[in-house]
Design a protein around this motif. Sequence first.
Motif, short mmCIF file in Angstrom:
data_model
loop_
_atom_site.label_atom_id
_atom_site.label_comp_id
_atom_site.label_asym_id
_atom_site.label_seq_id
_atom_site.Cartn_x
_atom_site.Cartn_y
_atom_site.Cartn_z
N GLY A 99 -3.10 0.66 1.13
CA GLY A 99 -1.74 0.20 1.10
C GLY A 99 -0.67 1.33 1.29
O GLY A 99 0.43 1.13 1.23
N GLU A 100 -1.16 2.66 1.65
CA GLU A 100 -0.37 3.83 2.05
C GLU A 100 0.45 3.58 3.37
O GLU A 100 -0.05 3.07 4.44
N ARG A 101 1.78 3.70 3.18
CA ARG A 101 2.58 3.31 4.64
C ARG A 101 3.75 4.18 4.57
O ARG A 101 4.18 4.73 3.71
N THR A 154 5.42 5.07 1.16
CA THR A 154 4.96 4.17 0.23
C THR A 154 3.39 4.32 -0.21
O THR A 154 2.54 4.39 0.54
N LEU A 155 3.24 4.49 -1.54
CA LEU A 155 1.92 4.92 -2.07
C LEU A 155 1.77 4.00 -3.23
O LEU A 155 2.51 4.16 -4.34
N GLY A 162 1.53 -1.20 -9.43
CA GLY A 162 2.83 -0.66 -8.93
C GLY A 162 2.64 0.27 -7.74
O GLY A 162 1.62 0.35 -7.22
N LYS A 163 3.64 0.75 -7.22
CA LYS A 163 3.59 1.74 -6.24
C LYS A 163 4.83 2.88 -6.34
O LYS A 163 5.83 2.57 -6.75
N PHE A 164 4.29 3.93 -5.51
CA PHE A 164 5.46 4.97 -5.55
C PHE A 164 5.85 4.94 -4.37
O PHE A 164 5.38 4.97 -3.01
#
Length: 172
Positions: A99-101, A154-155, A162-164
Motif C-alpha cells: 500500500g505504499e504510494r 503514503t505509507l 492507519g497510515k502515515f
Amino acid sequence: MNRALLDDSVSFNEEQHQLIESNSKYYQFGIDYTINKEHSLSASISSDGGTNETDIDSETDQFAFETLNNRQFSHNYSESRNNAYTLDLGYRYDIGDKGERLDFASSYGENKMDNSNFNKNELIDIINNTNTSNSNRDSQDQDHVKYSSRLDYTLPLKDKKGKFEVGIKYDI
C-alpha cells in the motif's frame, strides 16, 4: 415612472429601457491511463468562459409647475468577457504490495478578463436654451496565471489501523 413632491411644484417623468445578455460555456476532457500494476497517468484540460453585456437607455423629464424645464438622456453600456484554461497532469506510483504510494500532480491555468464601460449623458435646459453633454469610457484587462504542484507519499502502518502520509504543495 412618475415622481412628484407633495406640493406638485417639481415632478419627474422617467423612462428606462434595459437589455442584459449573458452566456457561458464550460468544457472538460480527461483521460486516465494505467501503464501497469504500479504506474498510472492522468491528464485533463478544461476551458471556461463567458460574456455579460448590459445596455441601458433612459430619458428623464423635469417639470416645475407642470412646465418642462429639463430633459436628460443617458446611455450606459458595459461588457465583460472571461476566458480560462486549465491543464492538469498526474502520476501515481504504487510501490510494492503493502500500500505504499507516491502521487504527483501538477496544474497550469490562465485566466483572461476584459471589462469595458461606456457612459454618455446629455442635459437639455429648456428654459435657458443650453445643452450639456459628457461621456466617458474605461476598460480594464486582467491576465492571471496559476501554477500548482504537489507530491504526496503514503505509507500504511504495520498494524494496518492507519497510515502515515506526508506531502508538499507549491502554488504560484
